[in-house]
Scaffold this motif. Structure first.
Motif, mmCIF file in Angstrom:
data_model
loop_
_atom_site.group_PDB
_atom_site.id
_atom_site.type_symbol
_atom_site.label_atom_id
_atom_site.label_comp_id
_atom_site.label_asym_id
_atom_site.label_seq_id
_atom_site.Cartn_x
_atom_site.Cartn_y
_atom_site.Cartn_z
ATOM 1 N N PRO A 75 0.824 -1.219 0.000
ATOM 2 C CA PRO A 75 0.000 0.000 0.000
ATOM 3 C C PRO A 75 0.855 1.266 0.000
ATOM 4 O O PRO A 75 1.986 1.249 0.489
ATOM 5 C CB PRO A 75 -0.784 -0.120 1.311
ATOM 6 C CG PRO A 75 0.050 -0.977 2.174
ATOM 7 C CD PRO A 75 0.784 -1.921 1.279
ATOM 8 N N SER A 76 0.289 2.321 -0.543
ATOM 9 C CA SER A 76 1.019 3.605 -0.570
ATOM 10 C C SER A 76 0.966 4.255 0.804
ATOM 11 O O SER A 76 0.118 3.931 1.626
ATOM 12 C CB SER A 76 0.382 4.542 -1.594
ATOM 13 O OG SER A 76 -0.917 4.894 -1.176
ATOM 14 N N ARG A 77 1.877 5.174 1.009
ATOM 15 C CA ARG A 77 1.921 5.912 2.278
ATOM 16 C C ARG A 77 0.604 6.641 2.514
ATOM 17 O O ARG A 77 0.063 6.639 3.620
ATOM 18 C CB ARG A 77 3.071 6.921 2.211
ATOM 19 C CG ARG A 77 3.334 7.670 3.504
ATOM 20 C CD ARG A 77 4.015 6.769 4.497
ATOM 21 N NE ARG A 77 3.400 6.904 5.812
ATOM 22 C CZ ARG A 77 3.771 6.198 6.875
ATOM 23 N NH1 ARG A 77 4.728 5.302 6.759
ATOM 24 N NH2 ARG A 77 3.184 6.369 8.035
ATOM 25 N N ASP A 81 -2.030 6.232 5.668
ATOM 26 C CA ASP A 81 -2.404 7.420 6.448
ATOM 27 C C ASP A 81 -3.919 7.578 6.465
ATOM 28 O O ASP A 81 -4.519 7.858 7.499
ATOM 29 C CB ASP A 81 -1.757 8.673 5.857
ATOM 30 C CG ASP A 81 -0.299 8.786 6.255
ATOM 31 O OD1 ASP A 81 0.136 7.965 7.099
ATOM 32 O OD2 ASP A 81 0.404 9.664 5.738
ATOM 33 N N MET A 82 -4.491 7.383 5.287
ATOM 34 C CA MET A 82 -5.943 7.524 5.172
ATOM 35 C C MET A 82 -6.638 6.505 6.073
ATOM 36 O O MET A 82 -7.601 6.825 6.762
ATOM 37 C CB MET A 82 -6.336 7.314 3.702
ATOM 38 C CG MET A 82 -7.768 7.643 3.358
ATOM 39 S SD MET A 82 -8.774 6.184 3.398
ATOM 40 C CE MET A 82 -8.241 5.368 1.887
ATOM 41 N N LEU A 83 -6.128 5.298 6.057
ATOM 42 C CA LEU A 83 -6.731 4.263 6.902
ATOM 43 C C LEU A 83 -6.615 4.624 8.375
ATOM 44 O O LEU A 83 -7.555 4.461 9.145
ATOM 45 C CB LEU A 83 -6.052 2.915 6.634
ATOM 46 C CG LEU A 83 -6.375 2.271 5.299
ATOM 47 C CD1 LEU A 83 -5.549 1.031 5.091
ATOM 48 C CD2 LEU A 83 -7.853 1.950 5.212
ATOM 49 N N ALA A 84 -5.440 5.146 8.745
ATOM 50 C CA ALA A 84 -5.242 5.516 10.147
ATOM 51 C C ALA A 84 -6.210 6.623 10.545
ATOM 52 O O ALA A 84 -6.718 6.649 11.666
ATOM 53 C CB ALA A 84 -3.796 5.963 10.369
#
Length: 305
Positions: A75-77, A81-84
């Motif tokens: 997955p991309s950074r 981040d979005m998931l977090a």
DNA sequence: GGGACGTAACCGATGAAACG
DNA sequence: CGTTTCATCGGTTACGTCCC
């Protein structure tokens, strides 16, 4: 009829089991491969394409085109981040701010720096030991158990979220054992003082239900009262999680079906945003929830729906 | 038999969201 | 804002199956 059903079941079972066998063997091959010649990941990616292009005969060998990967793409950074970010709900963020505000307020009132985010765990623990017992509501009364636990969790959430992303857990880390002892002690003290009484909601009385129907607010001949009744039925049949997610329900959230005895029922057709099937609690997987027709009953929920 | 693996059961902690 | 409620989570243990 019964024989046909059994045949179908067996057939389906055979299909399924052979499928999983396939998967198993592919997986087994995949596992044994890299052991022979371990390669850095990057080289592997580059090596893949030319190999296939130049020598297609290789594909005939027992080690077919570098099998399907065991995991998803890296997955991309931004994605992680979005998931977090999606971790917590808006109302939870508000609760987080509330708890942090309380702690910050206490720090400044006691001449400490209110930048507690960078504090070492041992210092933070020390502060918390004194903070918790200082807590009181705006009215000057003691906080309830729920409130205390909520405040602690809020501060913990704050620290572990961006931009601080601290690797701490105020509830569990050894470093915070003493401050947690303080909280537990406070809760026990509350309990002993008889202040932790939780009041449960009483179920709607049978008589009140009668009155709802007889009063006309559940009449099916006007849009507003019809909606009242349908919503009542939905809550009665499907409302297992309070009001969570109710505003996202639409007509297509429900589907009409018939069971093997030709009885009509509605059931929920979705399970996305609600997390119902992520957990594996027994009562969740037990059975789907159905709202059955009550033929002959003038208050049949399926009819009004 | 026993190790590896996946899943079920259990249960306290956590979070969402409502109410007053 | 403070509190309550309750479903879900998440960590742990138990259990079943496969394979050596």
């Amino acid at each position: 009829m019964f024989a046909r059903l059994t045949d179908a079941t067996i057939y389906q079972f055979e299909q399924e089991s052979s499928q999983s066998d396939d998967e198993l063997s592919t997986f087994a091959e995949g596992v044994s491969e890299p052991v022979e010649e371990p390669q850095p990941r990057l080289e592997l990616e580059q090596a893949l394409e030319p190999e296939q292009a130049l020598e297609p005969e290789l594909a005939l060998e027992p080690e077919p085109p570098l099998k399907k990967p065991r995991f998803k793409e890296m997955p991309s950074r931004e994605h992680i981040d979005m998931l977090a970010q999606a971790r917590v709900e808006e109302t939870t963020k508000q609760q987080t701010d509330w708890g942090v505000r309380l702690f910050r307020g206490w720090l400044t009132e006691n001449q400490y720096s209110d930048k507690f985010e960078e504090l070492e765990s041992s210092i933070l623990n020390e502060r918390l030991c004194f903070f918790y017992p200082s807590l009181q509501t705006k009215k000057g009364t003691d906080y309830s158990k729920s409130a205390l636990v909520g405040i602690r969790a809020a501060i913990s959430r704050h620290l572990t979220s961006p931009p601080y992303n601290r690797n701490v857990n105020l509830m569990k880390d050894n470093a915070f054992m003493t401050s947690n002892h303080v909280i537990t002690g406070m809760i026990k003290t509350l309990k002993r003082a008889g202040k932790d009484v939780t009041v449960h909601k009483k179920p709607v009385a049978e008589g009140d239900i009668q009155r709802l129907y007889s009063s006309g607010v559940f009449n099916t001949d006007s849009p507003a009262t019809l909606q009242n009744k349908v919503f009542w039925d939905l809550m009665l049949n499907f409302g297992r999680r309070g009001q969570e997610g109710l505003n996202s329900l639409t007509k297509s959230s429900f589907g009409k079906f018939k069971d093997d005895r030709d009885h009509t029922y509605y059931k929920m057709t979705y399970n996305e945003a609600n997390k119902t099937h992520h957990g594996v609690d027994s009562h969740e997987n037990r059975q789907e929830v159905r709202m059955y027709e009550k033929s002959g009953d003038e208050n049949c929920p399926v009819a009004s729906f």
